[in-house]
Structures are given as structure tokens and as C-alpha cells.
Write an enzyme that holds these catalytic residues in place. Structure first.
Site, PDB file in Angstrom:
ATOM      1  N   LYS A  10       0.881  -1.236   0.278  1.00 44.70           N
ATOM      2  CA  LYS A  10      -0.083   0.024  -0.263  1.00 44.70           C
ATOM      3  C   LYS A  10       0.723   1.323   0.007  1.00 44.70           C
ATOM      4  O   LYS A  10       2.083   1.158   0.227  1.00 44.70           O
ATOM      5  CB  LYS A  10      -0.950  -0.202   1.378  1.00 44.70           C
ATOM      6  CG  LYS A  10      -2.208  -0.809   0.779  1.00 44.70           C
ATOM      7  CD  LYS A  10      -3.115  -0.826   2.054  1.00 44.70           C
ATOM      8  CE  LYS A  10      -4.312  -1.811   1.722  1.00 44.70           C
ATOM      9  NZ  LYS A  10      -5.424  -1.819   2.734  1.00 44.70           N
ATOM     10  N   ARG A  33      -3.609  -9.750   5.374  1.00 41.33           N
ATOM     11  CA  ARG A  33      -3.988  -9.623   3.874  1.00 41.33           C
ATOM     12  C   ARG A  33      -2.835  -9.585   2.947  1.00 41.33           C
ATOM     13  O   ARG A  33      -2.507  -8.054   3.014  1.00 41.33           O
ATOM     14  CB  ARG A  33      -5.261  -8.926   3.813  1.00 41.33           C
ATOM     15  CG  ARG A  33      -5.818  -8.814   2.376  1.00 41.33           C
ATOM     16  CD  ARG A  33      -6.783  -7.976   2.351  1.00 41.33           C
ATOM     17  NE  ARG A  33      -7.678  -7.797   1.045  1.00 41.33           N
ATOM     18  CZ  ARG A  33      -7.265  -6.883   0.109  1.00 41.33           C
ATOM     19  NH1 ARG A  33      -6.459  -6.119   0.197  1.00 41.33           N
ATOM     20  NH2 ARG A  33      -8.092  -6.996  -1.049  1.00 41.33           N
TER      21      ARG A  33
HETATM   22  C1  8Y4 Z   1      -0.925  -1.486  -3.347  1.00 39.65           C
HETATM   23  C2  8Y4 Z   1      -1.823  -2.636  -3.031  1.00 39.65           C
HETATM   24  C3  8Y4 Z   1      -1.939  -0.424  -3.411  1.00 39.65           C
HETATM   25  C4  8Y4 Z   1      -3.051  -2.490  -2.596  1.00 39.65           C
HETATM   26  C5  8Y4 Z   1      -3.042  -0.253  -2.853  1.00 39.65           C
HETATM   27  C6  8Y4 Z   1      -3.665  -1.479  -2.548  1.00 39.65           C
HETATM   28  C7  8Y4 Z   1      -8.104  -3.923   2.547  1.00 39.65           C
HETATM   29  C8  8Y4 Z   1      -9.341  -4.809   2.059  1.00 39.65           C
HETATM   30  C9  8Y4 Z   1      -8.452  -3.777   0.571  1.00 39.65           C
HETATM   31  C10 8Y4 Z   1      -7.667  -4.185   4.107  1.00 39.65           C
HETATM   32  C11 8Y4 Z   1      -9.667  -5.541   4.455  1.00 39.65           C
HETATM   33  C12 8Y4 Z   1      -5.785  -2.488  -1.463  1.00 39.65           C
HETATM   34  C13 8Y4 Z   1     -10.368  -5.149   0.117  1.00 39.65           C
HETATM   35  C14 8Y4 Z   1      -6.988  -1.819  -1.080  1.00 39.65           C
HETATM   36  N1  8Y4 Z   1      -7.912  -3.519   1.411  1.00 39.65           N
HETATM   37  N2  8Y4 Z   1     -10.106  -5.557   3.066  1.00 39.65           N
HETATM   38  N3  8Y4 Z   1      -9.747  -4.561   0.931  1.00 39.65           N
HETATM   39  N4  8Y4 Z   1      -8.398  -4.792   4.744  1.00 39.65           N
HETATM   40  N5  8Y4 Z   1     -10.476  -6.266   5.302  1.00 39.65           N
HETATM   41  N6  8Y4 Z   1      -4.859  -1.417  -1.976  1.00 39.65           N
HETATM   42  O1  8Y4 Z   1      -6.749  -3.473   4.387  1.00 39.65           O
HETATM   43  O2  8Y4 Z   1      -5.623  -3.616  -1.166  1.00 39.65           O
HETATM   44  S1  8Y4 Z   1      -8.443  -3.092  -1.132  1.00 39.65           S
END
Ligand code: 8Y4
Length: 240
Positions: A185, A219
Site C-alpha cells: 500500500k 492480507r
Molecule cells: C497496492 C496494493 C496499493 C494494494 C493499494 C492496495 C483492505 C481490504 C482492500 C484492507 C480488508 C488495497 C478489500 C485496497 N484493502 N479488506 N480490501 N482490509 N479487510 N489497496 O486493508 O489492497 S483493497
């Protein structure tokens, strides 16, 4: 479907206990999709993974219809970034008999980064999650089914993400397992100045810190590497 199944299979072989399957992007600016379209996207993937792989399928959805159908197709958990606040979501989740992950966010992904004023961030996240636990229990969702998530990157500034991570363990006081999603992230990119595909070391550092702070579920994208970190940290924790 084939590509999703192969990716899930690789993650399971690397040691994943859960696979999170979602059909609607939370990225600001992403096109909104209907419940029917969301279901068309996730149903075949959930059904195939549940039938063929030895893993729990978590369905990443806020839609009551998607929760119900996913439960019938073999999903083993509901992951809702809106913490079951949509009309009908509490009832659908309750009737599914599945465990639920309640995540803290404000507003919608589109507007959440304009909603980052908190009097006390930790108290606000804790208070929100307490209120959602109460709503779940009133809807017949037993305490044993509830997992909590502070929602890194959702309605939080960089400084707030870092502060929340530093004090993560205070959420253990609520008495539920914690799930954390920080892998790749922007809170890592902001510190290291690296693009998303170059954030493995940063993600692993936060995975180690999360385990030390008592987090139960991570996750992540990089399953094998993260499991090595978890096993190594746990070996130190278990030492005399
Ligand atoms: C790079 C990689 C940049 C990933 C942004 C992202 C969460 C979630 C998401 C979380 C739970 C994401 C569906 C966003 N984040 N569910 N979901 N907790 N429970 N962004 O932190 O991965 S999506």
C-alpha cells in the site's frame, strides 16, 4: 477464471489459509458496478476455488445479494470494507452463518480522503468498531464470528496510518482477532519512495510488526515471503 484459479492455487501452495475474492474496486475513480455485475464477476471464481482448493474463500463485498450467493457457492468468510452498513447487509451476513471481517472506513472510497479529520484517531476507530460489533450481535452474529480491521489507507492520512500501526495492539482490547491489510500500500510507498511492485521489503517489515502486535490475519500479495516472516517471528516469540 483460469487465471484467477491459477493465482489462487499458487497462493495456496505457498501456504495461504484464506483467499480474498472481490469484484468491485475500492480505488478512487473506479467505475461503480451493479450487484448483478459484481456477482457475475465473483461467483464463478468463488465456486471454483471452494470446490477445487483446500482453502477458505473470503468474499470481499458490501452487497447483501453477493454475500448470500457467495455463501451458497462455498465461501467461508465475508470481508466487508463497509462493515455491514449497507441496507440488508447485517441480515444477509447473519443468515449466512459465516465469519465476518468488519473494517473501519469513513464515507466511500471516492470521498474518504476528504474525511481524515479525527479528534482522536485511535479512539474513533475503536469506537466505530465497537458500534459495529454491537450492531452485529443485535443482528444475531455471534461474537465468535467477528474479525476486526483498522482499515489502513481508508480515510486516513499518511501520519494517521503510521500512528494507527504503531498503536495497533490497543485494538486487541476489543477481544476479537485482528486482520490487517498493508501489503504494497501507499503508506509503504510514502516512506520508501517506491512503486507498488517494489514494496516487498516494506510489506514484510510491517508484517513482522503486525504479528508482534498480536494480529491474527494478514492480507498480503506475497504469501511465501510473508509466511517465512510469520514463522520466524513466532519462533522468537516461542523461545524461552
Ligand atoms: C497496492 C496494493 C496499493 C494494494 C493499494 C492496495 C483492505 C481490504 C482492500 C484492507 C480488508 C488495497 C478489500 C485496497 N484493502 N479488506 N480490501 N482490509 N479487510 N489497496 O486493508 O489492497 S483493497
Amino acid at each position: 477464471l483460469d487465471s484467477a484459479l491459477r493465482h489462487a492455487d499458487a497462493m495456496v501452495r505457498a501456504g495461504a489459509a484464506l483467499i480474498d475474492v472481490g469484484g468491485e474496486s475500492t480505488r478512487p475513480g473506479a467505475r461503480k458496478i451493479s450487484e448483478a455485475e459484481e456477482l457475475q464477476r465473483v461467483a464463478p471464481v468463488i465456486e471454483a476455488i471452494a470446490a477445487r482448493l483446500d482453502v477458505i474463500v473470503s468474499v470481499d463485498t458490501s452487497s447483501p445479494a453477493v454475500m448470500r450467493e457467495s455463501a451458497h457457492l462455498g465461501a467461508g468468510m465475508i470481508n466487508d470494507v463497509r462493515a455491514l452498513q449497507r441496507d440488508g447487509a447485517l441480515q444477509a451476513a447473519s443468515e449466512s452463518d459465516l465469519p465476518v471481517c468488519l473494517m473501519h472506513m469513513r464515507g466511500e472510497p471516492e470521498t474518504m480522503q476528504q474525511l481524515t479529520h479525527y479528534d482522536d484517531l485511535l479512539e474513533d476507530v475503536q469506537g466505530f468498531l465497537k458500534q459495529r460489533i454491537f450492531a452485529c450481535e443485535a443482528a444475531g452474529i455471534a461474537a465468535e464470528r467477528i474479525v476486526l480491521d483498522p482499515g489502513f489507507g481508508f480515510a486516513k492520512t499518511q501520519a494517521q496510518n503510521m500512528s494507527l500501526f504503531k498503536h495497533l495492539e490497543v485494538l486487541n482490547a476489543l477481544g476479537h482477532p485482528l486482520l490487517v491489510g498493508v501489503s504494497r500500500k501507499s503508506m509503504i510507498g510514502a516512506v520508501l519512495g517506491r512503486e507498488a511492485n517494489d514494496r516487498l521489503a516494506g510489506s514484510l517489515a510491517l508484517a513482522a510488526l503486525a504479528v508482534i502486535r498480536g494480529v491474527s490475519i494478514l492480507r498480503v500479495h506475497d504469501v511465501a515471503e510473508t509466511l517465512d516472516v510469520v514463522r520466524m517471528v513466532n519462533a522468537v516469540v516461542a523461545a524461552h
